[in-house]
Design a protein around this motif. Structure first.
Motif, PDB file in Angstrom:
ATOM      1  N   ASP A 107       0.827  -1.214   0.000  1.00 50.87           N
ATOM      2  CA  ASP A 107       0.000   0.000   0.000  1.00 50.87           C
ATOM      3  C   ASP A 107       0.856   1.256   0.000  1.00 50.87           C
ATOM      4  O   ASP A 107       0.586   2.203  -0.758  1.00 50.87           O
ATOM      5  N   THR A 108       1.892   1.316   0.841  1.00 50.66           N
ATOM      6  CA  THR A 108       2.721   2.530   0.865  1.00 50.66           C
ATOM      7  C   THR A 108       3.543   2.655  -0.416  1.00 50.66           C
ATOM      8  O   THR A 108       3.822   3.771  -0.865  1.00 50.66           O
ATOM      9  N   ARG A 109       3.910   1.544  -0.989  1.00 54.48           N
ATOM     10  CA  ARG A 109       4.607   1.586  -2.282  1.00 54.48           C
ATOM     11  C   ARG A 109       3.714   2.236  -3.330  1.00 54.48           C
ATOM     12  O   ARG A 109       4.163   3.108  -4.091  1.00 54.48           O
ATOM     13  N   ARG A 110       2.455   1.827  -3.377  1.00 58.79           N
ATOM     14  CA  ARG A 110       1.508   2.401  -4.332  1.00 58.79           C
ATOM     15  C   ARG A 110       1.311   3.899  -4.068  1.00 58.79           C
ATOM     16  O   ARG A 110       1.242   4.712  -5.003  1.00 58.79           O
ATOM     17  N   LEU A 111       1.268   4.281  -2.784  1.00 56.19           N
ATOM     18  CA  LEU A 111       1.053   5.688  -2.442  1.00 56.19           C
ATOM     19  C   LEU A 111       2.259   6.554  -2.779  1.00 56.19           C
ATOM     20  O   LEU A 111       2.107   7.730  -3.135  1.00 56.19           O
ATOM     21  N   LEU A 112       3.450   5.991  -2.681  1.00 59.27           N
ATOM     22  CA  LEU A 112       4.639   6.727  -3.125  1.00 59.27           C
ATOM     23  C   LEU A 112       4.608   6.922  -4.643  1.00 59.27           C
ATOM     24  O   LEU A 112       4.905   8.009  -5.149  1.00 59.27           O
ATOM     25  N   LEU A 113       4.243   5.873  -5.351  1.00 60.13           N
ATOM     26  CA  LEU A 113       4.240   5.946  -6.813  1.00 60.13           C
ATOM     27  C   LEU A 113       3.214   6.939  -7.347  1.00 60.13           C
ATOM     28  O   LEU A 113       3.472   7.620  -8.350  1.00 60.13           O
ATOM     29  N   ASN A 114       2.044   7.033  -6.684  1.00 60.61           N
ATOM     30  CA  ASN A 114       1.035   7.967  -7.194  1.00 60.61           C
ATOM     31  C   ASN A 114       1.161   9.365  -6.589  1.00 60.61           C
ATOM     32  O   ASN A 114       0.347  10.248  -6.887  1.00 60.61           O
ATOM     33  N   GLY A 115       2.164   9.574  -5.736  1.00 62.09           N
ATOM     34  CA  GLY A 115       2.439  10.904  -5.212  1.00 62.09           C
ATOM     35  C   GLY A 115       1.670  11.289  -3.973  1.00 62.09           C
ATOM     36  O   GLY A 115       1.830  12.409  -3.477  1.00 62.09           O
ATOM     37  N   THR A 116       0.849  10.394  -3.411  1.00 58.11           N
ATOM     38  CA  THR A 116       0.097  10.721  -2.198  1.00 58.11           C
ATOM     39  C   THR A 116       1.027  10.786  -0.998  1.00 58.11           C
ATOM     40  O   THR A 116       0.877  11.650  -0.131  1.00 58.11           O
ATOM     41  N   MET A 117       1.988   9.862  -0.914  1.00 62.41           N
ATOM     42  CA  MET A 117       3.006   9.900   0.124  1.00 62.41           C
ATOM     43  C   MET A 117       4.292  10.457  -0.442  1.00 62.41           C
ATOM     44  O   MET A 117       4.589  10.274  -1.632  1.00 62.41           O
ATOM     45  N   ASP A 118       5.047  11.130   0.413  1.00 57.00           N
ATOM     46  CA  ASP A 118       6.299  11.727  -0.030  1.00 57.00           C
ATOM     47  C   ASP A 118       7.518  10.920   0.388  1.00 57.00           C
ATOM     48  O   ASP A 118       8.534  10.930  -0.310  1.00 57.00           O
ATOM     49  N   ALA A 119       7.442  10.236   1.520  1.00 59.40           N
ATOM     50  CA  ALA A 119       8.571   9.427   1.990  1.00 59.40           C
ATOM     51  C   ALA A 119       8.059   8.364   2.955  1.00 59.40           C
ATOM     52  O   ALA A 119       7.081   8.580   3.680  1.00 59.40           O
ATOM     53  N   VAL A 120       8.745   7.226   2.948  1.00 58.53           N
ATOM     54  CA  VAL A 120       8.429   6.123   3.867  1.00 58.53           C
ATOM     55  C   VAL A 120       9.704   5.730   4.596  1.00 58.53           C
ATOM     56  O   VAL A 120      10.735   5.462   3.966  1.00 58.53           O
ATOM     57  N   ILE A 121       9.631   5.708   5.915  1.00 58.87           N
ATOM     58  CA  ILE A 121      10.737   5.258   6.761  1.00 58.87           C
ATOM     59  C   ILE A 121      10.531   3.770   7.015  1.00 58.87           C
ATOM     60  O   ILE A 121       9.454   3.354   7.438  1.00 58.87           O
ATOM     61  N   ASN A 122      11.577   2.972   6.769  1.00 50.71           N
ATOM     62  CA  ASN A 122      11.375   1.527   6.781  1.00 50.71           C
ATOM     63  C   ASN A 122      12.498   0.815   7.517  1.00 50.71           C
ATOM     64  O   ASN A 122      13.643   1.272   7.561  1.00 50.71           O
ATOM     65  N   SER A 123      12.158  -0.322   8.124  1.00 52.45           N
ATOM     66  CA  SER A 123      13.159  -1.286   8.595  1.00 52.45           C
ATOM     67  C   SER A 123      12.880  -2.588   7.852  1.00 52.45           C
ATOM     68  O   SER A 123      11.743  -3.066   7.851  1.00 52.45           O
ATOM     69  N   ASP A 124      13.891  -3.123   7.213  1.00 49.17           N
ATOM     70  CA  ASP A 124      13.724  -4.303   6.369  1.00 49.17           C
ATOM     71  C   ASP A 124      13.166  -5.465   7.191  1.00 49.17           C
ATOM     72  O   ASP A 124      13.784  -5.876   8.188  1.00 49.17           O
ATOM     73  N   PRO A 125      12.008  -6.024   6.814  1.00 51.32           N
ATOM     74  CA  PRO A 125      11.408  -7.089   7.624  1.00 51.32           C
ATOM     75  C   PRO A 125      12.264  -8.350   7.705  1.00 51.32           C
ATOM     76  O   PRO A 125      12.297  -9.008   8.744  1.00 51.32           O
ATOM     77  N   ASP A 126      12.966  -8.698   6.624  1.00 47.74           N
ATOM     78  CA  ASP A 126      13.821  -9.890   6.663  1.00 47.74           C
ATOM     79  C   ASP A 126      14.956  -9.703   7.659  1.00 47.74           C
ATOM     80  O   ASP A 126      15.290 -10.623   8.424  1.00 47.74           O
ATOM     81  N   SER A 127      15.562  -8.515   7.654  1.00 51.79           N
ATOM     82  CA  SER A 127      16.644  -8.231   8.590  1.00 51.79           C
ATOM     83  C   SER A 127      16.134  -8.218  10.024  1.00 51.79           C
ATOM     84  O   SER A 127      16.781  -8.747  10.939  1.00 51.79           O
ATOM     85  N   LEU A 128      14.942  -7.646  10.212  1.00 55.11           N
ATOM     86  CA  LEU A 128      14.371  -7.586  11.558  1.00 55.11           C
ATOM     87  C   LEU A 128      14.090  -8.984  12.105  1.00 55.11           C
ATOM     88  O   LEU A 128      14.431  -9.309  13.249  1.00 55.11           O
ATOM     89  N   VAL A 129      13.479  -9.837  11.283  1.00 57.64           N
ATOM     90  CA  VAL A 129      13.148 -11.195  11.730  1.00 57.64           C
ATOM     91  C   VAL A 129      14.420 -11.993  12.000  1.00 57.64           C
ATOM     92  O   VAL A 129      14.533 -12.685  13.028  1.00 57.64           O
ATOM     93  N   ALA A 130      15.406 -11.913  11.100  1.00 56.27           N
ATOM     94  CA  ALA A 130      16.647 -12.670  11.285  1.00 56.27           C
ATOM     95  C   ALA A 130      17.376 -12.229  12.553  1.00 56.27           C
ATOM     96  O   ALA A 130      17.894 -13.066  13.309  1.00 56.27           O
ATOM     97  N   THR A 131      17.413 -10.921  12.789  1.00 50.53           N
ATOM     98  CA  THR A 131      18.085 -10.416  13.990  1.00 50.53           C
ATOM     99  C   THR A 131      17.335 -10.811  15.250  1.00 50.53           C
ATOM    100  O   THR A 131      17.941 -11.146  16.274  1.00 50.53           O
ATOM    101  N   ALA A 132      16.010 -10.799  15.177  1.00 50.77           N
ATOM    102  CA  ALA A 132      15.206 -11.214  16.329  1.00 50.77           C
ATOM    103  C   ALA A 132      15.446 -12.676  16.668  1.00 50.77           C
ATOM    104  O   ALA A 132      15.536 -13.053  17.851  1.00 50.77           O
ATOM    105  N   ILE A 133      15.552 -13.527  15.652  1.00 52.19           N
ATOM    106  CA  ILE A 133      15.809 -14.954  15.891  1.00 52.19           C
ATOM    107  C   ILE A 133      17.166 -15.138  16.564  1.00 52.19           C
ATOM    108  O   ILE A 133      17.310 -15.927  17.510  1.00 52.19           O
ATOM    109  N   GLU A 134      18.172 -14.403  16.096  1.00 57.58           N
ATOM    110  CA  GLU A 134      19.482 -14.492  16.728  1.00 57.58           C
ATOM    111  C   GLU A 134      19.421 -14.011  18.183  1.00 57.58           C
ATOM    112  O   GLU A 134      20.065 -14.587  19.066  1.00 57.58           O
ATOM    113  N   ALA A 135      18.651 -12.941  18.439  1.00 55.06           N
ATOM    114  CA  ALA A 135      18.525 -12.414  19.800  1.00 55.06           C
ATOM    115  C   ALA A 135      17.797 -13.379  20.722  1.00 55.06           C
ATOM    116  O   ALA A 135      17.909 -13.279  21.949  1.00 55.06           O
ATOM    117  N   CYS A 136      17.040 -14.307  20.144  1.00 58.20           N
ATOM    118  CA  CYS A 136      16.312 -15.302  20.938  1.00 58.20           C
ATOM    119  C   CYS A 136      17.201 -16.454  21.381  1.00 58.20           C
ATOM    120  O   CYS A 136      16.807 -17.240  22.257  1.00 58.20           O
TER     121      CYS A 136
END
Length: 338
Positions: free
Chosen positions: A285-314
């Motif tokens: 959804d935010t990708r679509r909103l960036l492309l059509n100009g409704t959103m100007d910027a999206v701050i993101n944390s990569d979900p794959d990196s987040l999940v992998a790091t969380a598993i290591e922290a466990c």
């Protein structure tokens, strides 16, 4: 022809029950470390296990991990859940078992109950935790029992939980303010913040960071208060409509939570394409909103990196209490290919 050793032979040599041998060889919980060593040594000595099988079983058992994520209409958290479940389908005895459950997003009692319930199976639980006494209490109880509790996306109770994995959320809020202020290019007016809920420390920290940088760098932009949309697209839509109607001089909106599509709907209906809109979480959804100009910027944390790091922290061997994920800023022009 040599006779193949049996589990009974292993049990006799280790002087334990057949049930104990079965538990050790299948890496089930509930067997003391010394007994595990005796059984594995006996299995190797009798020839029941090869050297390679012995080495595999002698390694510490990977932890059973449960992810608890908020349910609702937040597309980024849905994406995060998909990543976890994909990993869960791929896990083996060597990588451990992973499960993922969605629970009531803003109910601390429900989260506390889920933590206690899933700890019966899990060695570690990763959750987007609510900063609430009921959650802190059960977390302290689980950590005291040797479980690991890892907060993801939003931190809580640093003195209690095992680790935090996610963005530096105050920095994320300041980044959003900097982007919004620069995009406004000298305009004056009001700016609004919509958060999921202040019961999530991440949203409070983002709000604080946003407000502080606005005061420091962009005094001509006046914050008009924070609305809590509970990461629900319909609530966000109603809040955004109300803000736009009450503040005709509004020049920007920062969504510190999720479900940005509700805010975008309000902007379209009011014909406010000039309003700067900053949000979190790159998803369809935010990708679509960036492309059509409704959103100007999206701050993101990569979900794959987040999940992998969380598993290591466990893992029991994990070190460090804070694992900060890299912050990505996406505009229409630098969207990654899907």
């Amino acid at each position: 022809m040599p006779v193949q050793p049996l589990m009974e032979d292993v049990a006799a040599r280790a002087r334990v029950s057949l049930a104990t041998v079965d538990r050790v060889l299948n890496q089930r919980k509930g067997v003391r470390e010394r007994t595990v060593g005796l059984v594995l040594a006996a299995a190797l000595e009798t020839g029941y296990l090869s050297e390679q099988d012995y080495q595999n079983l002698a390694r510490p058992r990977p932890p059973n991990i449960v992810f608890l994520l908020p349910n609702g209409t937040n597309p980024y958290l849905g994406l995060l859940g998909e990543r976890v479940r994909r990993l869960a389908d791929q896990t083996s005895r060597d990588t451990g078992n992973i499960r993922c459950f969605f629970i009531d997003s803003f109910n601390p009692d429900a989260l506390a109950t889920a933590l206690r319930h899933h700890s019966k199976w899990a060695d570690a639980i990763a959750c987007m935790a609510l900063d609430h006494p009921a959650v802190r209490e059960v977390t302290a109880e689980l950590v005291h029992r040797g479980k690991r509790v890892v907060s993801i996306v939003s931190d809580f109770a640093p003195a209690v939980r095992s680790a935090y994995v996610g963005l530096d959320n105050q920095s994320a809020g300041r980044t959003a303010a900097y982007l919004l202020g620069r995009f406004c290019a000298g305009r004056s007016g009001s700016v609004a913040v919509i958060a999921g809920s202040r019961i999530y420390r991440a949203h409070t920290e983002r709000e604080m960071g946003f407000q502080s940088l606005m005061e420091e760098m962009f005094p001509r932009l006046q914050p008009v208060g924070v609305r809590e949309g509970h990461d629900d697209r319909d609530e966000n839509y109603r809040h955004a409509l109300s803000i736009l109607d009450q503040h005709p001089g509004l020049v920007g909106i920062y969504n510190a939570g999720g479900s940005s599509d509700g805010i975008a709907r309000a902007l379209r209906e009011r014909g406010r394409s000039e309003t700067i809109f900053i949000g979190h979480g790159l998803s369809p959804d935010t990708r679509r909103l960036l492309l059509n100009g409704t959103m100007d910027a999206v701050i993101n944390s990569d979900p794959d990196s987040l999940v992998a790091t969380a598993i290591e922290a466990c893992r029991p061997s994990s070190t460090g209490a804070i694992h900060t994920i890299k912050m990505d800023i996406f505009l229409r022009e630098n969207l990654p290919t899907t």
